[in-house]
Scaffold this active site. Structure first.
Site, PDB file in Angstrom:
ATOM      1  N   GLY A  84      60.023   5.110  -8.872  1.00  0.00           N
ATOM      2  CA  GLY A  84      60.039   5.997 -10.034  1.00  0.00           C
ATOM      3  C   GLY A  84      61.421   5.959 -10.664  1.00  0.00           C
ATOM      4  O   GLY A  84      62.192   5.019 -10.449  1.00  0.00           O
ATOM      5  N   LEU A  85      61.751   6.985 -11.419  1.00  0.00           N
ATOM      6  CA  LEU A  85      63.047   6.960 -12.102  1.00  0.00           C
ATOM      7  C   LEU A  85      64.197   6.822 -11.115  1.00  0.00           C
ATOM      8  O   LEU A  85      65.132   6.064 -11.340  1.00  0.00           O
ATOM      9  CB  LEU A  85      63.221   8.227 -12.935  1.00  0.00           C
ATOM     10  CG  LEU A  85      62.360   8.281 -14.188  1.00  0.00           C
ATOM     11  CD1 LEU A  85      62.626   9.570 -14.954  1.00  0.00           C
ATOM     12  CD2 LEU A  85      62.626   7.090 -15.078  1.00  0.00           C
ATOM     13  N   ARG A 141      58.776  29.036 -16.398  1.00  0.00           N
ATOM     14  CA  ARG A 141      57.496  28.630 -15.826  1.00  0.00           C
ATOM     15  C   ARG A 141      57.002  29.571 -14.733  1.00  0.00           C
ATOM     16  O   ARG A 141      55.823  29.924 -14.697  1.00  0.00           O
ATOM     17  CB  ARG A 141      57.634  27.218 -15.242  1.00  0.00           C
ATOM     18  CG  ARG A 141      57.811  26.179 -16.323  1.00  0.00           C
ATOM     19  CD  ARG A 141      58.076  24.803 -15.766  1.00  0.00           C
ATOM     20  NE  ARG A 141      58.154  23.842 -16.852  1.00  0.00           N
ATOM     21  CZ  ARG A 141      58.395  22.545 -16.697  1.00  0.00           C
ATOM     22  NH1 ARG A 141      58.610  22.060 -15.488  1.00  0.00           N
ATOM     23  NH2 ARG A 141      58.441  21.753 -17.725  1.00  0.00           N
ATOM     24  N   GLU A 156      63.286  13.573  -6.853  1.00  0.00           N
ATOM     25  CA  GLU A 156      62.493  14.733  -6.415  1.00  0.00           C
ATOM     26  C   GLU A 156      62.420  14.816  -4.890  1.00  0.00           C
ATOM     27  O   GLU A 156      62.230  15.897  -4.335  1.00  0.00           O
ATOM     28  CB  GLU A 156      61.077  14.646  -7.006  1.00  0.00           C
ATOM     29  CG  GLU A 156      60.231  15.887  -6.753  1.00  0.00           C
ATOM     30  CD  GLU A 156      58.816  15.804  -7.344  1.00  0.00           C
ATOM     31  OE1 GLU A 156      58.521  14.842  -8.061  1.00  0.00           O
ATOM     32  OE2 GLU A 156      58.013  16.717  -7.079  1.00  0.00           O
ATOM     33  N   ARG A 207      62.807  24.645 -11.220  1.00  0.00           N
ATOM     34  CA  ARG A 207      63.407  23.607 -12.043  1.00  0.00           C
ATOM     35  C   ARG A 207      63.143  23.897 -13.519  1.00  0.00           C
ATOM     36  O   ARG A 207      62.051  24.316 -13.880  1.00  0.00           O
ATOM     37  CB  ARG A 207      62.813  22.240 -11.686  1.00  0.00           C
ATOM     38  CG  ARG A 207      63.373  21.117 -12.526  1.00  0.00           C
ATOM     39  CD  ARG A 207      62.827  19.770 -12.119  1.00  0.00           C
ATOM     40  NE  ARG A 207      61.396  19.616 -12.283  1.00  0.00           N
ATOM     41  CZ  ARG A 207      60.790  19.495 -13.463  1.00  0.00           C
ATOM     42  NH1 ARG A 207      61.477  19.528 -14.584  1.00  0.00           N
ATOM     43  NH2 ARG A 207      59.477  19.362 -13.520  1.00  0.00           N
TER      44      ARG A 207
END
Lengths: 646, 253
Positions: free
Chosen positions: A43-44, A338, A433, A443
């Site tokens: 991933g990133l 959130r 992550e 986050r």
């Protein structure tokens, strides 16, 4: 005194990273060629690390379970990436980004790590632009920015609603260039099943070739785990179907501490669960809350009629609608963070005001902004999201409000790492992550992409040199060493044990059962009694799983059920540790809400006196209770306050 | 719209044990599927039924289930990603099917994408094409400030249109020649529209096209089937641009 050394450099916050970089060791180009690094996950974090390390001259082996590195789940991130560029002249700065991130995380992250994240963030944007990432631009040709939840400035860079995709393609292109040069050996469709530790240092991995079923040994001088989060422990989540916690869990079993596993993010705007046939939840970008108003009916009888399908949302008059976020949080309204938005939705649904057949959904209504701004403006802003919503639900969100409900989205918790991103096992690193370090208990939007790329492009390539500089005399790792033989045998034995259960139920049966327990007791709202119950119930499912799971097919062939079984076996263990961690943390902070620690109005109440620490769990063997260590968090640059969005 | 129940469906699906063995169609029956379920959720249910009956479940590729990772790749009732427009297989929903219908599921069919098992194919040829030049040759660090090079909004948007490709391979599966031109042209266009990508535009076009030919993809005969089936609506204008880039590169040699 903690046994953990976080290696946070001395000195003023703003100088720590610079000082640290000049103090750590560097490896010469000639020696880099002799040193091998394994990177797991693309991933990133993983793709950027693998490419950057190879550019520096290290010999890299990279692994992903997908058929291409480009498919890692970073690709699904929608909204954007934060960076303290201050291009908008709105008084953004490294300190402001640092402060927003620490506060957004409810003061449960390390100051030094978060500051460094903010400090390198501008470099990320430069790098991505140089790679050809087509960020959104102004008419004058310069980069455009968006604003995002929880902050007062516009610092979010974006590529339509596909920012994660474009950033990952950028990193993947850099990775492809190194693969073509031969400096990265890429192993697609390979899953890491164990990390090999020799004389106390990580020296390699055991992986299964998912096509041939062969168990293979890979040696290196250091191992980097960039395998993402464990949200799929809940069965239903916004994670990809294959996203798993197994690599991190094997690291834990080999001595890497696991930190804050109870910190998971529940995203408020996902498409609700329908019936019992669902396998996956779909996220609707947080940006929708900029123009959508969240509501449920004021009258319970209206809610009941909606649940039975007797009336539609447009049959309910404005005065009979309860815009509960605006009512409870007048100053932030629909743009509360959130965790707050998620809990408020649950509260209304639990009280019987849910609006779908299951009573587990609230409305996100664009009627008002369409009246105010016109349909064209809304289409320009959210057209692709509206299209996606309609494809999935067969409902036109221009005409009827969307139905949304919270869902598991991201893991803030993860493998403990020091300032160098090294775990408690020397030579074993964890980035993105997969580690715990930067987001505390919650986050902020558009910060996951920032952290993955910060770790992979600009932190790990420096800090890993400090370790590898002492390894230049270490010869190539011998994969025939007894530790490798033993690790391979353990992996093979476990696979055979799973395969030979030959029970009666598919893996999903157990995964769903685990998911229900996690959602009910270790989900949005937790209490001691429920958490204890979860620990006991998970034990029962685990026992049943190992007695009654059925894995069809062959061991020496592509076998998705076998892959799932291994991951679910680990989820059962991860779920238990999450419940234990949640039980220990008798305070409410960020995404972790303990009913015992709430204000009279039902808002989260942090307890800084007792819980200003990172929990660090040490594995003590199968069937043994893990041991809790604590890394005390020291705040020298910010003042701890209760978050309020009233 | 309220979901209905499809009482019974017949699923006629390609089964193939591995790359070396010969494949065949098998037909299974599945009952009580909600029209609100996604196509892949239907596959999950079918597979769990098969497992309980002691039959090896059907292997298929899938991951994000949000239409962005490009992993899912089913050829359904004669169309890549099935009977809906601008969606991947994972976004296809069962309301597109009728009760009692027989649904035919095949893997992508192309010489360059050999079957691994059942509906899973090997798309590593796409990887090799991108490795041949689908990048900008910059290392990490030492790059100019992001705003140092302005890019017109139009160019950035056109670049983004091409960069939206998810690498699923539907274009190849849709093409009677199994041509990869839409895929290659999307990458070439993505980078050619930006100043950062222009420096290497010539070598990129030449080497990616050479690699594509070497790997056994067919030629483009402008049928536009690729564009029609692309879940991300990548335009064949990109193929025209690739041809231009390629010609320009050839002429400058």
């Amino acid at each position: 005194m903690s046994i953990l050394d976080s290696k946070i450099p001395q000195g003023p916050l703003a100088e720590k990273w610079t000082k640290h970089k000049s103090a750590i060791k560097v490896v010469s180009p000639a020696n880099k060629r002799k040193l091998e690094v394994i990177v797991v996950g693309t991933g990133l974090g993983g793709a950027s690390a693998a490419a950057s390390l190879a550019e520096l001259g290290y010999k890299v082996k990279a692994f992903c379970y997908q058929d291409s590195p480009r498919r890692a789940h970073s690709i699904a991130a929608q909204g954007g990436i934060n960076a303290a560029k201050n291009y908008q002249n709105d008084n953004d700065s490294v300190f402001r980004l640092f402060y927003d991130t620490i506060k957004g995380g409810d003061y449960r992250a390390r100051e030094a790590n978060v500051y460094r994240l903010a400090e390198v963030s501008p470099n990320i944007i430069d790098q991505c632009v140089a790679q050809g990432v087509p960020f959104g631009r102004e008419y004058g040709g310069l980069l455009d920015n968006r604003s995002f939840g929880g902050v007062l400035v516009s610092r979010t860079f974006y590529a339509r609603g596909q920012t994660g995709q474009q950033l990952l393609i950028g990193a993947y292109q850099a990775l492809n260039r190194q693969i073509a040069k031969g400096s990265v050996e890429m192993y697609n469709r390979h899953e890491m099943l164990d990390v090999v530790v020799v004389d106390g240092k990580a020296r390699g991995i055991i992986a299964r070739d998912l096509v041939s079923g062969k168990i293979k040994r890979f040696g290196a001088h250091a191992v980097v785990v960039a395998t993402g989060g464990y949200g799929n422990v809940f069965f239903l989540s916004t994670n990809a179907m294959g996203s798993n916690g197994s690599a991190a869990w094997q690291c834990y079993k080999k001595g890497a501490f696991m930190s804050n596993p109870c910190f998971v993010q529940i995203h408020p705007t996902c498409i609700p669960v329908h019936g019992d046939q669902q396998s996956k939840l779909t996220l609707m970008s947080e940006s929708l809350r900029n123009d959508g108003r969240v509501w449920v009916p004021k009258k319970k009888e209206d809610a009941v009629k909606l649940q039975k399908g007797e009336i539609g949302p447009n049959d309910i008059a404005d005065e009979d609608r309860d815009f509960y976020l605006e009512r409870r949080y007048p100053s932030y309204g629909n743009l509360v963070p959130r965790d707050v938005a998620s809990r408020a939705a649950k509260e209304r649904c639990d009280a019987g005001f849910g609006v779908n057949a299951e009573g587990k959904a609230v409305f996100l209504d664009f009627k008002y902004s369409i009246e105010r701004l016109g349909k064209d403006v809304i289409t320009a802003r959210y057209g692709n999201l509206f299209q996606m919503y309609e494809k999935i639900t067969d409902t036109d969100p221009y005409k009827e409000p969307m139905m949304i409900y919270p869902a598991i989205h991201y893991s803030m918790g993860g493998t403990w790492v020091d300032y160098n991103l090294m775990t408690t096992v020397p030579g074993l690193y964890s980035i993105g992550e997969a580690n715990f370090s930067d987001h505390g208990a919650n986050r902020l939007g558009a910060s996951a992409l920032m952290q993955g790329l910060a770790d992979g492009y600009f932190v790990l390539p420096y800090t890993i040199g400090d370790y590898l500089a002492d390894e230049i005399m270490t010869p190539k790792t011998d994969v025939n060493a007894p530790e490798f033989v033993e690790a391979e045998k353990a992996v093979t034995d476990r696979i055979e044990k799973l395969f030979n259960v030959k029970g009666s139920k598919p893996v999903d049966y157990f995964h769903k059962k685990l998911g229900h327990i996690m959602w009910d007791y270790v989900g949005m709202s937790r209490n001691a009694e429920g958490l204890k119950k979860a620990i006991e119930e998970i034990k029962v499912i685990r026992e049943e799983f190992w007695k009654d799971v059925r894995i069809p097919g062959e061991l020496d062939n592509l076998n998705p059920e076998l892959e799932k079984a291994g991951r679910v076996a680990d989820f059962l263990d991860i779920g238990e540790l999450m419940a234990r961690d949640a039980l220990d943390r008798n305070e409410s902070c960020g995404g972790h809400f303990r009913e015992e620690s709430a204000t009279e109005e039902g808002e989260a109440k942090r307890n800084d006196e007792q819980f200003t620490y990172v929990s660090c769990w040490e594995y003590k063997g199968e069937g043994q209770e893990p041991v809790l260590h604590k890394e005390d968090l020291v705040f020298e640059n910010v003042k701890l306050t209760q978050r309020s969005y009233k | 719209m309220a979901d209905k129940i499809l009482k019974q469906l017949k699923i006629k699906v390609w089964r193939q044990k591995n790359a070396k063995s010969k494949g065949r169609f098998e037909t299974y029956t599945i009952e009580n599927i909600s029209t609100g379920s996604s196509f892949l959720e239907m596959m999950d249910i079918l597979n769990n039924d098969l497992i309980e009956k002691g039959i090896d479940p059907i292997a298929f590729d899938h991951d994000c289930r949000e239409g962005i990772c490009g992993t899912c790749s089913l050829y359904i009732n004669g169309r890549p990603h099935g009977p809906d427009t601008e969606v991947t297989t994972c976004q296809l929903h069962m309301r597109k099917f009728k009760d009692g219908e027989t649904i035919i599921i095949e893997p992508w069919r192309a010489r360059a994408f050999p079957v691994i098992k059942d509906l899973v194919v090997d798309r590593s040829a796409f990887e090799k094409i991108l490795q041949a030049g689908g990048f900008v040759s910059v290392n990490t660090g030492g790059v100019p400030d992001a705003n140092a090079i302005p890019v017109s909004r139009e160019d950035a948007e056109e670049s983004m249109d091409a960069a939206a490709c998810i690498g699923c391979g539907a274009c190849v599966a849709a093409c009677k020649n199994s041509s990869a031109m839409l895929f290659v042209s999307a990458k070439v266009s993505h980078l050619a529209k930006l100043p950062q990508g222009k420096v290497e535009a010539d070598t990129r076009a030449m080497s990616m096209v050479a690699k594509m030919d070497e790997l056994g993809f067919g030629g483009c005969t402008n049928t536009r089937a690729c564009e029609a089936e692309c879940p991300k609506s990548i335009s064949i204008m990109n193929i025209a641009r690739l041809n231009r880039e390629y010609l320009k590169a050839r002429l400058s040699r």
